[in-house]
Write a protein that holds these residues in place. Structure first.
Motif, PDB file in Angstrom:
ATOM      1  N   SER A 295      41.511  -8.063  14.237  1.00 23.38           N
ATOM      2  CA  SER A 295      40.412  -8.097  13.281  1.00 23.38           C
ATOM      3  C   SER A 295      39.311  -7.189  13.792  1.00 23.38           C
ATOM      4  O   SER A 295      38.925  -7.262  14.958  1.00 23.38           O
ATOM      5  CB  SER A 295      39.863  -9.518  13.103  1.00 23.38           C
ATOM      6  N   PHE A 296      38.820  -6.331  12.911  1.00 24.77           N
ATOM      7  CA  PHE A 296      37.774  -5.384  13.283  1.00 24.77           C
ATOM      8  C   PHE A 296      36.429  -5.740  12.651  1.00 24.77           C
ATOM      9  O   PHE A 296      35.589  -4.870  12.441  1.00 24.77           O
ATOM     10  CB  PHE A 296      38.195  -3.964  12.889  1.00 24.77           C
ATOM     11  N   GLY A 297      36.219  -7.002  12.343  1.00 24.66           N
ATOM     12  CA  GLY A 297      34.927  -7.451  11.876  1.00 24.66           C
ATOM     13  C   GLY A 297      34.630  -7.073  10.444  1.00 24.66           C
ATOM     14  O   GLY A 297      35.534  -6.791   9.645  1.00 24.66           O
ATOM     15  N   SER A 298      33.349  -7.041  10.113  1.00 24.25           N
ATOM     16  CA  SER A 298      32.935  -6.902   8.720  1.00 24.25           C
ATOM     17  C   SER A 298      32.449  -5.510   8.353  1.00 24.25           C
ATOM     18  O   SER A 298      32.138  -5.254   7.192  1.00 24.25           O
ATOM     19  CB  SER A 298      31.817  -7.904   8.417  1.00 24.25           C
ATOM     20  N   ARG A 349      40.374  -6.395   5.475  1.00 28.41           N
ATOM     21  CA  ARG A 349      39.410  -6.554   4.395  1.00 28.41           C
ATOM     22  C   ARG A 349      39.732  -5.593   3.258  1.00 28.41           C
ATOM     23  O   ARG A 349      40.305  -4.513   3.477  1.00 28.41           O
ATOM     24  CB  ARG A 349      37.992  -6.240   4.888  1.00 28.41           C
ATOM     25  N   PRO A 350      39.324  -5.911   2.041  1.00 25.92           N
ATOM     26  CA  PRO A 350      39.575  -4.993   0.923  1.00 25.92           C
ATOM     27  C   PRO A 350      38.978  -3.606   1.127  1.00 25.92           C
ATOM     28  O   PRO A 350      39.471  -2.624   0.569  1.00 25.92           O
ATOM     29  CB  PRO A 350      38.910  -5.703  -0.270  1.00 25.92           C
ATOM     30  N   ASP A 351      37.901  -3.515   1.961  1.00 24.84           N
ATOM     31  CA  ASP A 351      37.270  -2.214   2.175  1.00 24.84           C
ATOM     32  C   ASP A 351      37.572  -1.616   3.546  1.00 24.84           C
ATOM     33  O   ASP A 351      36.942  -0.648   3.958  1.00 24.84           O
ATOM     34  CB  ASP A 351      35.751  -2.336   2.013  1.00 24.84           C
ATOM     35  N   ILE A 356      43.121   4.499   0.214  1.00 22.14           N
ATOM     36  CA  ILE A 356      44.115   3.780  -0.570  1.00 22.14           C
ATOM     37  C   ILE A 356      43.541   3.612  -1.975  1.00 22.14           C
ATOM     38  O   ILE A 356      42.511   2.979  -2.169  1.00 22.14           O
ATOM     39  CB  ILE A 356      44.451   2.414   0.053  1.00 22.14           C
ATOM     40  N   THR A 357      44.201   4.180  -2.945  1.00 22.06           N
ATOM     41  CA  THR A 357      43.638   4.229  -4.292  1.00 22.06           C
ATOM     42  C   THR A 357      43.960   2.993  -5.109  1.00 22.06           C
ATOM     43  O   THR A 357      43.298   2.703  -6.091  1.00 22.06           O
ATOM     44  CB  THR A 357      44.151   5.467  -5.037  1.00 22.06           C
ATOM     45  N   THR A 358      44.980   2.254  -4.737  1.00 21.95           N
ATOM     46  CA  THR A 358      45.310   1.026  -5.448  1.00 21.95           C
ATOM     47  C   THR A 358      44.920  -0.164  -4.590  1.00 21.95           C
ATOM     48  O   THR A 358      44.760  -0.052  -3.384  1.00 21.95           O
ATOM     49  CB  THR A 358      46.816   0.951  -5.763  1.00 21.95           C
ATOM     50  N   GLU A 359      44.768  -1.302  -5.216  1.00 18.92           N
ATOM     51  CA  GLU A 359      44.356  -2.498  -4.483  1.00 18.92           C
ATOM     52  C   GLU A 359      45.408  -2.857  -3.438  1.00 18.92           C
ATOM     53  O   GLU A 359      46.602  -2.902  -3.710  1.00 18.92           O
ATOM     54  CB  GLU A 359      44.173  -3.661  -5.454  1.00 18.92           C
ATOM     55  N   LEU A 360      44.945  -3.128  -2.224  1.00 16.12           N
ATOM     56  CA  LEU A 360      45.852  -3.454  -1.128  1.00 16.12           C
ATOM     57  C   LEU A 360      46.436  -4.857  -1.315  1.00 16.12           C
ATOM     58  O   LEU A 360      45.716  -5.837  -1.425  1.00 16.12           O
ATOM     59  CB  LEU A 360      45.095  -3.399   0.193  1.00 16.12           C
ATOM     60  N   PRO A 372      43.196 -10.969   3.918  1.00 18.09           N
ATOM     61  CA  PRO A 372      41.926 -10.264   3.720  1.00 18.09           C
ATOM     62  C   PRO A 372      40.813 -10.772   4.632  1.00 18.09           C
ATOM     63  O   PRO A 372      39.893 -10.032   4.957  1.00 18.09           O
ATOM     64  CB  PRO A 372      41.606 -10.509   2.248  1.00 18.09           C
ATOM     65  N   TRP A 373      40.865 -12.015   5.033  1.00 17.66           N
ATOM     66  CA  TRP A 373      39.887 -12.593   5.962  1.00 17.66           C
ATOM     67  C   TRP A 373      40.460 -13.882   6.508  1.00 17.66           C
ATOM     68  O   TRP A 373      41.198 -14.581   5.811  1.00 17.66           O
ATOM     69  CB  TRP A 373      38.539 -12.846   5.281  1.00 17.66           C
TER      70      TRP A 373
END
Length: 492
Positions: A295-298, A349-351, A356-360, A372-373
Motif C-alpha cells: 500500500s502506497f498511502g493516499s 486506489r482508483p487514482d 489507465i483509461t478504463t476503470e480499474l 481499492p482500500w
C-alpha cells in the motif's frame, strides 16, 4: 468562574486536511473527549464530507456528548501538479478564506458559544497549519502543536536554515544524491541528499515557497506551549533530545492507535476511502507469513500502460516469470512482485495508476488480491502477512512496527524519505528502496525481507517496546496523562 473553567476544558483541534494528518488528530481528540474534555474538531468542508461518506468514525464521534465537528471552506482550485505545491496552495487558500471564521470559532464576538459550551481554552494545532497557530496566538488562546510525521523529519525540517547556510539547500544542478549531508545536527553520519525530506528536492532557491513554508511551520516549535508527537520515547531518544533543545515540553504518546485501543476506545480508523474488507477473507485462506502487503498511502501515484491486457496475460500464464512490457513504474512493481514467487495483497486506489483509461477492476486469484482500500491495521495484524511494501508514511510505519511486520520502503515525498532511511539504517526493521523502481530490485528485496529472520527479530522487539509504552506505566501512557493535566492547567 475559574473553577468552572477548570472542570470544563474545551480543546479545539485544527488538522491539516489530508489523509495522513487527520486520523492521529481524531484519535487524540477522542481520547481527550473520553477524559472529560469538550472537543471541537475543525475540518474543511471537502474533507469532512469525504470522511462522512467513507468512514463511520465521524458519526460515532459526533454522537458523543462533548464532541462536535465544525467545517470551514477551503475554496482551493490548484493548477499545480506537484503534491507539495498543492499542499502549499491549500494552506494559502485556507488562510485567506478561513481566518475570520476561525477567529469567530475560537472567540465568538458576542461572547457566547452557540451550543452553550465553555470557551475554547486550548488549541491543538497541526504543525503544518501555521494559520491555526497564528490566529490562536493572536486571540491569546494557548497553542499546543501536534506533528503527525516522524520525529526525525521534524528535526530535519527545523534544520532548513542551517542547511541553507551551509549551501546544502537548495540542491545544485546535477547533484549527486548520495553525497552526505552535514547540516542536520546528530545525523551527520547518516543522511545523504536523497534522505532529506522529499519536499526539499523541489526547492530552486533559498527563497523558494516550499522552503519558506516548512521553515515557517518549523519555527513555531519554539513558540508553542508544548509539542505532541505520535511516537514512543525509546524509538527516537537521540532525535527527541535535539527537538527538546527548541521545545522543552514534548509529549510522546504513540503509537496512538495502540494507546487508543489500550484506553478502551472503539472508534474505527477514519479514512478518505471506503474500505474493502474482502481482503480479510482472502488472507484467512493464506499460510502464515506468506503474503506481501502493498500500500502506497493516499497520495502516491504511478504510471501504467495497458494494465488489463497485461494482467489477464499474467493470470493466464500461471506462476511463470514475466519479462516484457518494461518502462512503467506500475509494471516494474508488478513484475518484481510476481517474479518473487510470493503471494501478495495490493491496495490499488482508483487514482493510483495513471495512464489507465478504463476503470480499474479488482482481481482476486489464489496468489493475488487487489482491493481499492484496506483496513490496514487489521491487515498488518493478520498472521498471513510476511512483509509490508510501503511508502513510509508515518502512520503506516508505526502500524507496521506495532504489528511486528518488516518493511520494504519506497518513499514518495515529504517525511517519507528520511523515515525510510531510519527504518533501514537506524532501526534495522526493513530495507530502503528509495529512488529505485526496477523489477529485479523489487523481486530481490521481496525475497530477502520475507525470509530475513534478523529483520523479523528486530521489528518484533520494537513491537514489544511499542506495546509496553502504551500500558498503564508505559512512557506513552504516562505522557498522555501528563498532557491531560497540562491542558487542564491551561483552563484555570
Amino acid at each position: 468562574m475559574a473553577e468552572d473553567k477548570a472542570k470544563n476544558p474545551h480543546v479545539l483541534f485544527f488538522p491539516f486536511p489530508i489523509q495522513g494528518h487527520i486520523p492521529p488528530m481524531l484519535k487524540l481528540a477522542e481520547l481527550l473527549s473520553l477524559s472529560g474534555f469538550h472537543i471541537t474538531f475543525l475540518n474543511t468542508e471537502t474533507i469532512h464530507n469525504r470522511l462522512l461518506k467513507n468512514s463511520p468514525a465521524l458519526e460515532q464521534l459526533a454522537q458523543q456528548p462533548r464532541f462536535r465537528f465544525k467545517t470551514l471552506p477551503d475554496g482551493l482550485t490548484s493548477n499545480n501538479t506537484e503534491p507539495i505545491l498543492q499542499v502549499v496552495d491549500l494552506v494559502d487558500s485556507i488562510r485567506a478564506r478561513c481566518s475570520e471564521l476561525y477567529r469567530e470559532t475560537l472567540v465568538p464576538q458576542n461572547g457566547e458559544d452557540p451550543d452553550g459550551w465553555p470557551p475554547v481554552t486550548c488549541v491543538v494545532a497541526d504543525g503544518m497549519m501555521p494559520v491555526a497557530f497564528d490566529v490562536a496566538e493572536e486571540m491569546m488562546v494557548p497553542v499546543i502543536l501536534l506533528r503527525t510525521s516522524s520525529p526525525c523529519s521534524v528535526w530535519a525540517y527545523y534544520s532548513i536554515p542551517e542547511l541553507i547556510k551551509r549551501g546544502e539547500l537548495p540542491f545544485p544542478e546535477e547533484a549527486d544524491m548520495d553525497d552526505p549531508i552535514q547540516g542536520v545536527e546528530g545525523m551527520q553520519s547518516l543522511l545523504r541528499r536523497r534522505d532529506l525530506p522529499g519536499t526539499l528536492r523541489h526547492a530552486k532557491s533559498p527563497n523558494d515557497r516550499v522552503l519558506e513554508f516548512f521553515n515557517t511551520a518549523s519555527n513555531n516549535l519554539g513558540r508553542a506551549k508544548a509539542l505532541i508527537l505520535n511516537a514512543f520515547e525509546p524509538l527516537d531518544s537521540l532525535v527527541l533530545s535535539h527537538i527538546r533543545s527548541v521545545c522543552p515540553i514534548i509529549y510522546t504518546i504513540g503509537p496512538l492507535h495502540l494507546l487508543q485501543r489500550n484506553l478502551n476506545s472503539s472508534t474505527n480508523f477514519p479514512s478518505f476511502w471506503l474500505q474493502d474488507r474482502s481482503c480479510i477473507k482472502w488472507l484467512d485462506s493464506q499460510p502464515n507469513k506468506s503474503v506481501v502487503y502493498i500500500s502506497f498511502g493516499s497520495i502516491t501515484t504511478m504510471t501504467g500502460y495497458k494494465f488489463h491486457e497485461f494482467f489477464h496475460g499474467l493470470v493466464n500464464s500461471g506462476h511463470g516469470s514475466i519479462t516484457t512490457m518494461t518502462g512503467y513504474k506500475f509494471h516494474e512493481f508488478f513484475h518484481g512482485l510476481v517474479n518473487s514467487g510470493h503471494r501478495f495483497l495490493w491496495v490499488i486506489r482508483p487514482d493510483l495508476v495513471q495512464g489507465i483509461t478504463t476503470e480499474l477492476e479488482i482481481y482476486t486469484t489464489e496468489r493475488v488480491c487487489f482491493v481499492p482500500w484496506a483496513p490496514q491495521e487489521e491487515v498488518l495484524a493478520h498472521p498471513a502477512i510476511g512483509c509490508f511494501l510501503t511508502h513510509s508514511g508515518w502512520n503506516s510505519t508505526l502500524e507496521s512496527i506495532a504489528a511486528g511486520v518488516p518493511m520494504i520502503c519506497w518513499p514518495f515525498f515529504a517525511d517519507q524519505q528520511i523515515t525510510s532511511r531510519y527504518v533501514g539504517e537506524v532501526w534495522k526493521i526493513g530495507v530502503d528502496m528509495k529512488d529505485t523502481c526496477d523489477r529485479n530490485t523489487i523481486e530481490s528485496m521481496a525475497r530477502k525481507v520475507m525470509v530475513d529472520e534478523g529483520l523479523r527479530k528486530s521489528v518484533s522487539e520494537m513491537a514489544n517496546i511499542a506495546r509496553e509504552s502504551v500500558k498503564e506505566n508505559g512512557s506513552s501512557n504516562m505522557n498522555f496523562q501528563k498532557l491531560v493535566q497540562h491542558i487542564k492547567s491551561l483552563s484555570i
